[in-house]
Design an enzyme around this catalytic site. Structure first.
Site, PDB file in Angstrom:
ATOM      1  N   GLY A 246       2.007   6.475   4.435  1.00 58.28           N
ATOM      2  CA  GLY A 246       1.986   5.668   3.216  1.00 58.28           C
ATOM      3  C   GLY A 246       0.587   5.646   2.629  1.00 58.28           C
ATOM      4  CB  SER A 247      -1.005   3.299   0.294  1.00 58.41           C
ATOM      5  OG  SER A 247      -0.791   2.088   0.989  1.00 58.41           O
ATOM      6  CB  THR A 248      -5.695   5.446   1.995  1.00 57.26           C
ATOM      7  OG1 THR A 248      -5.348   6.839   2.044  1.00 57.26           O
ATOM      8  CG2 THR A 248      -7.021   5.249   2.708  1.00 57.26           C
ATOM      9  CD  GLU A 249      -3.960  -1.462  -1.042  1.00 53.13           C
ATOM     10  OE1 GLU A 249      -3.403  -0.605  -1.778  1.00 53.13           O
ATOM     11  OE2 GLU A 249      -3.926  -2.676  -1.264  1.00 53.13           O
ATOM     12  N   GLY A 251      -2.674   1.854   5.449  1.00 53.04           N
ATOM     13  CA  GLY A 251      -3.088   2.482   6.711  1.00 53.04           C
ATOM     14  C   GLY A 251      -4.223   1.702   7.355  1.00 53.04           C
ATOM     15  CB  CYS A 302       0.751  12.518   0.896  1.00 50.58           C
ATOM     16  SG  CYS A 302       1.859  13.363   2.014  1.00 50.58           S
ATOM     17  CD  GLU A 399      -1.785   9.623  -2.836  1.00 51.46           C
ATOM     18  OE1 GLU A 399      -1.709   8.501  -2.300  1.00 51.46           O
ATOM     19  OE2 GLU A 399      -1.484  10.673  -2.250  1.00 51.46           O
TER      20      GLU A 399
HETATM   21  P1  NAI Z   1       2.792   1.464   0.995  1.00 51.21           P
HETATM   22  O1  NAI Z   1       1.740   2.103   1.822  1.00 51.21           O
HETATM   23  O2  NAI Z   1       2.659   0.003   0.677  1.00 51.21           O
HETATM   24  O3  NAI Z   1       4.238   1.639   1.707  1.00 51.21           O
HETATM   25  C1  NAI Z   1       4.562   2.546   2.723  1.00 51.21           C
HETATM   26  C2  NAI Z   1       5.254   1.813   3.872  1.00 51.21           C
HETATM   27  O4  NAI Z   1       4.369   0.836   4.405  1.00 51.21           O
HETATM   28  C3  NAI Z   1       6.520   1.048   3.475  1.00 51.21           C
HETATM   29  O5  NAI Z   1       7.461   1.146   4.530  1.00 51.21           O
HETATM   30  C4  NAI Z   1       6.025  -0.378   3.373  1.00 51.21           C
HETATM   31  O6  NAI Z   1       7.039  -1.344   3.598  1.00 51.21           O
HETATM   32  C5  NAI Z   1       5.007  -0.431   4.479  1.00 51.21           C
HETATM   33  N1  NAI Z   1       3.987  -1.475   4.338  1.00 51.21           N
HETATM   34  C6  NAI Z   1       3.463  -1.986   3.194  1.00 51.21           C
HETATM   35  N2  NAI Z   1       2.565  -2.941   3.477  1.00 51.21           N
HETATM   36  C7  NAI Z   1       2.508  -3.041   4.834  1.00 51.21           C
HETATM   37  C8  NAI Z   1       1.771  -3.845   5.736  1.00 51.21           C
HETATM   38  N3  NAI Z   1       0.887  -4.731   5.303  1.00 51.21           N
HETATM   39  N4  NAI Z   1       1.957  -3.672   7.066  1.00 51.21           N
HETATM   40  C9  NAI Z   1       2.822  -2.742   7.522  1.00 51.21           C
HETATM   41  N5  NAI Z   1       3.561  -1.969   6.716  1.00 51.21           N
HETATM   42  C10 NAI Z   1       3.409  -2.102   5.382  1.00 51.21           C
HETATM   43  O7  NAI Z   1       2.949   2.310  -0.315  1.00 51.21           O
HETATM   44  P2  NAI Z   1       3.495   1.806  -1.752  1.00 51.21           P
HETATM   45  O8  NAI Z   1       2.931   0.469  -2.078  1.00 51.21           O
HETATM   46  O9  NAI Z   1       4.949   1.939  -1.763  1.00 51.21           O
HETATM   47  O10 NAI Z   1       2.857   2.912  -2.706  1.00 51.21           O
HETATM   48  C11 NAI Z   1       1.503   2.774  -3.130  1.00 51.21           C
HETATM   49  C12 NAI Z   1       0.794   4.094  -3.124  1.00 51.21           C
HETATM   50  O11 NAI Z   1       0.702   4.582  -1.798  1.00 51.21           O
HETATM   51  C13 NAI Z   1       1.483   5.206  -3.877  1.00 51.21           C
HETATM   52  O12 NAI Z   1       1.252   5.128  -5.250  1.00 51.21           O
HETATM   53  C14 NAI Z   1       0.840   6.406  -3.244  1.00 51.21           C
HETATM   54  O13 NAI Z   1      -0.419   6.633  -3.813  1.00 51.21           O
HETATM   55  C15 NAI Z   1       0.683   5.995  -1.796  1.00 51.21           C
HETATM   56  N6  NAI Z   1       1.770   6.502  -0.940  1.00 51.21           N
HETATM   57  C16 NAI Z   1       1.523   7.605  -0.170  1.00 51.21           C
HETATM   58  C17 NAI Z   1       2.532   8.149   0.584  1.00 51.21           C
HETATM   59  C18 NAI Z   1       2.290   9.349   1.428  1.00 51.21           C
HETATM   60  O14 NAI Z   1       3.203  10.130   1.638  1.00 51.21           O
HETATM   61  N7  NAI Z   1       1.104   9.528   1.993  1.00 51.21           N
HETATM   62  C19 NAI Z   1       3.893   7.614   0.565  1.00 51.21           C
HETATM   63  C20 NAI Z   1       4.041   6.411  -0.225  1.00 51.21           C
HETATM   64  C21 NAI Z   1       3.001   5.911  -0.959  1.00 51.21           C
END
Ligand code: NAI
Ligand code: MG
Length: 496
Positions: A246-249, A251, A302, A399
């Site tokens: 998911g997002s670096t933030e 992560g 990504c 990104e």
């Molecule tokens: P996100 O990183 O918030 O979500 C990804 C996963 O993390 C989801 O299952 C979400 O429920 C979970 N998550 C969110 N906050 C969490 C926390 N505090 N603790 C544990 N798990 C948590 O990504 P989001 O908000 O949907 O998208 C934001 C940006 O992230 C996108 O615009 C993109 O730039 C990036 N992203 C990158 C991905 C990749 O494949 N590397 C995939 C999805 C998003």
């Protein structure tokens, strides 16, 4: 909120959507402890297509207890590698038997074209289960010669234990498969938390896991929101490892949450990949590759090639060609056979892409094509090429995760390595050249986990995937992923 009735073509998919989906915990389908449910939206219309039980901390706790029990005792712990291999192969076969249902649910949930979910997402998910099933019987330790006499020493590869897996929405089933397949092949137990935007195929996968005969608690599927279910999983004191894409933030948040019990962490995070076209390349192939690199999956990838560097003498040919590619892409709902590109996954992502591009335009960039939304229902964003950027703009540094590429001419090939690596990310890079020596040198110079030469977005179960720098920790797929899911035990025996 409008509710769609029978949005799929496939009868099984419509049936799946017609009842509230529950959580899979300890081999049973159960309601959330809170009794709450949440709506799943079709991003092509904004309509609700399903309701899903909303897992949170208490459900995660129950799932962790089940996964711990399944890991420490019972049939999974005692299952021999060959039986594990067969069970994972059976799961792959069940996904294959239900491929149409999986593809339609993926398209309705995520938005992507049905031609993509059925040709890419679902087949690659099947493939990783088959590939990893093969590893179950091939995990080997080593025998070691010590420097002191009188010892017999060897290593054992053992499962890490209870694994939390937090999945994104861009390739919902495939990202779950990349994580589940190696965890199961190596004998771990799992709590899988799909993204709140796209929980459906993980839940259908849960049904297949039941049907394949995995013992209760080996795989638990708990959809829910990041701040509740995801945070509970990454902070849980009895989870041995968390794997996240998911997002670096987020992560970084997960890494902090993991410090309580110092659980292992693997991360696959954001990217800002350079895709570099030299004038000596096959420019037609490079142009098509640049299009695939940024427009595939609506750019929600990504490793998307979002910074397109083109040697100046080839710039007009490549960027002109790419402009034609972009202008000819048909935006339509993923279920429409005419669809080349579906909507972005959610209103949140739509707003993010819209505001980042608007920011780039007000910073002085211009759009050769696109540059805005398609008005009307659904979260459709036009394929966009930005020109006239500079290296400090947000559209170059961050990104975007949408169908938006910055095209940047370069004159001196010696400068391009520095520009390409000038990013906090390091997931992937593309090189286009007919000069083999140049291609090899460039591949070595890229600070990125994957380098594609004269191709882009090629994925294979045997190719490790992951990031340098802030793009992540660890590698998924290939033999490398086994490291993420095994502990090495050194056994040292005094034999005299
Ligand atoms: P996100 O990183 O918030 O979500 C990804 C996963 O993390 C989801 O299952 C979400 O429920 C979970 N998550 C969110 N906050 C969490 C926390 N505090 N603790 C544990 N798990 C948590 O990504 P989001 O908000 O949907 O998208 C934001 C940006 O992230 C996108 O615009 C993109 O730039 C990036 N992203 C990158 C991905 C990749 O494949 N590397 C995939 C999805 C998003
Ligand atoms: Mg988020």
């Amino acid at each position: 909120m409008a509710v769609a009735s029978a949005p799929a073509n496939d009868a099984k998919a419509n049936e799946f959507l017609s009842t509230t989906r529950k959580l899979l915990i300890n081999g049973e389908w159960v309601d959330a402890a809170s009794g709450k449910t949440f709506g799943v939206l079709n991003p092509a219309t904004g309509e609700e297509i399903a309701r899903v039980a909303e897992g949170a901390e208490e459900d995660i706790n129950r799932a962790v207890i089940a996964a711990r029990q399944a890991f420490e005792s019972g049939p999974w712990k005692d299952m021999l590698p060959n039986a594990r291999m067969k069970m994972i192969m059976k799961l792959a076969q069940l996904i294959s038997d239900n491929a149409q249902t999986f593809s339609e649910l993926e398209t309705l949930d995520n938005g992507k074209a049905l031609s993509i979910s059925s040709a890419v997402d679902i087949p690659l998910a099947i493939d990783i289960f088959e590939y990893m099933a093969g590893w179950a019987t091939k995990l080997e330790g080593r025998t070691l010669r010590l420097s002191s006499p009188g010892y017999h020493a060897y290593t054992l590869l053992e499962p890490v234990g209870v694994i939390g897996q937090i999945i994104p929405w861009n390739f919902p089933l495939l990202m779950a498969a990349w994580k589940l397949a190696p965890a199961l092949a190596t004998g771990n137990t799992v709590i899988l938390k799909p993204a709140e935007q796209t929980p459906l195929t993980a839940l259908l996968l849960g049904e297949m896991i039941q049907e394949a005969g995995f013992p209760a608690g080996v795989v638990n599927v708990v959809p829910g929101f990041g701040e509740t279910a995801g945070a509970a999983l990454s902070g849980h004191m009895d989870v041995d490892k968390v794997a996240f894409t998911g997002s670096t933030e987020v992560g970084k948040l997960i890494t902090q949450a993991a410090t309580g019990n110092l659980k292992k962490v693997s991360l696959e995070l954001g990217g800002k990949a350079p895709n570099i076209v030299f004038a000596d390349a096959d420019l037609e192939a490079a142009t098509a590759g640049a299009g695939l690199g940024i427009f595939f999956n609506q750019g929600q990838v990504c490793c998307a090639g979002s910074r397109l560097y083109v040697e100046k003498s080839a710039y007009d040919t490549v960027v002109g060609g790419l402009t034609d590619v972009a202008a000819n892409i048909t935006l339509a709902p993923g279920m429409d056979p005419a669809c080349d590109m579906g909507p972005l996954v959610s209103e949140e992502q739509y707003e993010k892409v819209t505001s980042m591009v608007a920011g780039g335009l007000s910073d002085g960039a211009s759009a050769a094509v696109g540059g805005g939304r398609k008005e009307g229902a659904g979260y459709f964003y036009k394929p966009t090429i930005l020109e006239g950027t500079n290296p400090n703009m947000e559209v170059i540094r961050e990104e975007i995760f949408g169908p938006v590429v910055a095209a940047i001419p370069f004159e001196d090939p010696n400068d391009i390595v520095k520009a390409a690596n000038d990013t906090p990310f390091g997931l992937s890079a593309g090189i286009w050249s007919r000069d083999v020596s140049k291609a090899h040198k460039m591949a070595e110079a890229m600070r990125a986990g994957t380098v594609w030469v004269n191709c882009y977005n090629v994925f294979d179960s045997s190719l490790p995937f992951g990031g340098y720098k802030q793009s992540g920790w660890g590698r998924e797929m290939g033999a490398d992923v086994l490291e993420l899911y095994t502990e090495t035990k050194a056994v040292c025996i005094h034999v005299g």
